[in-house]
Design an enzyme around this catalytic site. Sequence first.
Site, mmCIF file in Angstrom:
data_model
loop_
_atom_site.group_PDB
_atom_site.id
_atom_site.type_symbol
_atom_site.label_atom_id
_atom_site.label_comp_id
_atom_site.label_asym_id
_atom_site.label_seq_id
_atom_site.Cartn_x
_atom_site.Cartn_y
_atom_site.Cartn_z
ATOM 1 C CG ASP A 15 22.350 0.744 2.038
ATOM 2 O OD1 ASP A 15 22.557 -0.087 2.956
ATOM 3 O OD2 ASP A 15 21.481 0.566 1.157
ATOM 4 C CD GLU A 70 18.532 -3.879 4.186
ATOM 5 O OE1 GLU A 70 17.660 -4.726 4.389
ATOM 6 O OE2 GLU A 70 18.326 -2.640 4.290
#
Lengths: 455, 455
Positions: B89, B154
């Site tokens: 991500d 994250e």
Amino acid sequence: MIPKEILDKIDSNRKRYVDELAGFLAIPSVSTYSHHRADVRRAGEWVLHQVKRLGFQGGLFETGGHPVVFAQRCPHPDRPTLLVYGHYDVQPPEPKDEWVSPPFTPSIRDGYIYARGASDDKGQFFTYIKAVEAVLAVAGELPINVKILAEGEEEIGSPNLPAFLKKRRDDLKADAMAVSDGAQFARGVPAITYGLRGLSYFQLDVRGPRFDLHSGSFGGLVTNPALALSSILAKLKDENGAVALPGFYDDVVELEEWERREMASLPFDEEDLKRYLGVKELDGEKGYTPLERKTARPTLDVNGIWGGFAGEGAKTIIPARAGAKISMRLVPNQTPKRVNALFEGHVRTLVPSGIRVDVKELHGAEPVLIARDLKEIQAASRAIQVGFGKTPVFIREGGSIPVINIFKERLGLEAILMMGWGSPDDGAHSPNERFHLEDFHRGIRAAAALLYELL
Amino acid sequence: MIPKEILDKIDSNRKRYVDELAGFLAIPSVSTYSHHRADVRRAGEWVLHQVKRLGFQGGLFETGGHPVVFAQRCPHPDRPTLLVYGHYDVQPPEPKDEWVSPPFTPSIRDGYIYARGASDDKGQFFTYIKAVEAVLAVAGELPINVKILAEGEEEIGSPNLPAFLKKRRDDLKADAMAVSDGAQFARGVPAITYGLRGLSYFQLDVRGPRFDLHSGSFGGLVTNPALALSSILAKLKDENGAVALPGFYDDVVELEEWERREMASLPFDEEDLKRYLGVKELDGEKGYTPLERKTARPTLDVNGIWGGFAGEGAKTIIPARAGAKISMRLVPNQTPKRVNALFEGHVRTLVPSGIRVDVKELHGAEPVLIARDLKEIQAASRAIQVGFGKTPVFIREGGSIPVINIFKERLGLEAILMMGWGSPDDGAHSPNERFHLEDFHRGIRAAAALLYELL
């Protein structure tokens, strides 16, 4: 004294007046947005069409910005002249999602008409046009001379009106001026306003690093622009709620004892106000009553603030930029010129290292005080008695009408009649702005009566 | 020692690796935006497809949020196992108009590939996949066991990874973990990171009156929410640049003299940094060097601020609401839990009357310190020597990798190898994020060498 037939005429046309007002309110004449430029002009043309139908002579006058509507019907060289001032531009409608009905789709609920500009100022200004219409319909001619002046830049500080007034000085000559922008003291307590606060309005643009930084990799290395801005803003007021610019109060005229007594006697329900505003506590400069604070004391407010990430969730950045809009309300004898210099000077002393701050003046207005013993003021008081069935109270207003001082200075006008028909809880500048239809109707009656009382 | 044929293989595939990386970067996997949910999943599927082609067994594992990719190739029951951690991500791309080329249209200029996620973390994570590919292509099998774990959350604080790790505890067992997220100390100065800062991230929502008020009519009556917010923020740091929460420094482990000396010996050009950041002065906590401040001292930053009118021109309102995002970087032995309590408690004492403030924790991470004498750390040092031709320096990082402590606690992992291939000026979290293609290539070589050095 106004003939009864005219008041009857006004009473019998209530519905039509409201329908026409709705048409005026549907025009999104937001003067601060450049993409609404054509709409602002359209609102001006709408006003001009209305008064031309009543036999007024005049036109739409170009300025450096939005046009001015000026028209007159002056059949009596030997009688007084009333200049009616209003504005056909409005505040932005944001935040749009808080409106119950869309801001430019007028909606009638519980006796109010809801729309941006309903009260400030389209609805109030329109009463004078309908008053003139009713007088002409019944009496065939006006009892005095009437000049109509409507601008499209009031909400952005009337940048082009001074030049227009200077150029048209002779055409605009009048014995009194009626200012439609304002309000009753409270619903059912009509008022004549003899004082206005002035305005200084600024934008601060704060720049730090040249782009947004990762707050982990760079946190601890640079001054944070949003935090720097917050520190600057936090130092603009002191712990007593007073404005903290050194010298800010030097020119402030303190309230006289008689004026404080008169203000204290006005009907003012603090609990009501708190409920209306949705706050648990009122707050402001220590040592003054709420009414004194909101009309006769200067203030400072942050009108907007921005910078960095305002989206959903978390973004770990040090923003490159931040900014704020800040305005101060001024009272006699403060001047925007002096206050602006104090503000800029003070902000400069508050800028931390590693940060650049642009200080930009957006607009200003002088505070105003009018002599209460003028004969035109007394005439206005009687007209209000006719329209509202009550003697008005005398008040000072917290807002600014930037042009008033320009009229005083350029046209030498002393008899400035500030009589609003709306109510302080109409939501001017807020979502769900409204105007009570009863007040709209009473305002038309009072405006018509004024033409006879000034004779 | 890695066979030379593998390094030759890596050298001869440079262009193809870059083309494949560009495909990965083109997926707008912004985890904080719900409208990018499908894109985040697509990036996870892209990773899974890559490792399955290399004979890894595993899948896309559902969580309460974005899925986890976990796959392994473990041919040697008697040899060490390396767990490779990365995230697929990315941060939001805003402000979009500051990107020279669009954030999700990878563009190569001056030896760099530009795109959101180029360095943080897609580009760096991808080196391990290409290293495994090259080893298998030449040697037919891996020298040790490799497990690949890539998460999609994250950038929003890995809310669902702890539960996943708990559930898959046995599958995830390893002797060392390579963390792809990080950076060299500077371009050409490869590094092993042995310390990370932690994070406490908050949102403040300030509410005053129930709608925006006319600043003239109401100025002087209510507490201004934007000004109240500014006052609160201004009191979060003191005049020495230190965080002003009482008790904030109680748990901070002071730097040892040897560590300060080692930090001082690292190549660090303050003038270069100022030029890169576009600031005239660096600023932060007094008594510490910039490098100490950005890695071994806690900080506080405002990540975003909003409220009221931020449009063109002037709107004279008192805003009903204002808000801010605030983050603190923590160092050993601070904990988000204790700091969060201090923050909330302190903010509560700063709320003025007539104002409501919601304090919302958005996410947190523990700070980390790793023992530098572990044999796996020494192996990592030799692998970097192979990849970059230089012995790495040992550094502490200013950012947070929230999961590191979770791995330490849940999986009992001590040998956590934090070796970034990127550079601090890659613009992670900023517009125009980039990754040098030379570093990308060296990173693949170092990752491949690590598989042999750990044997």
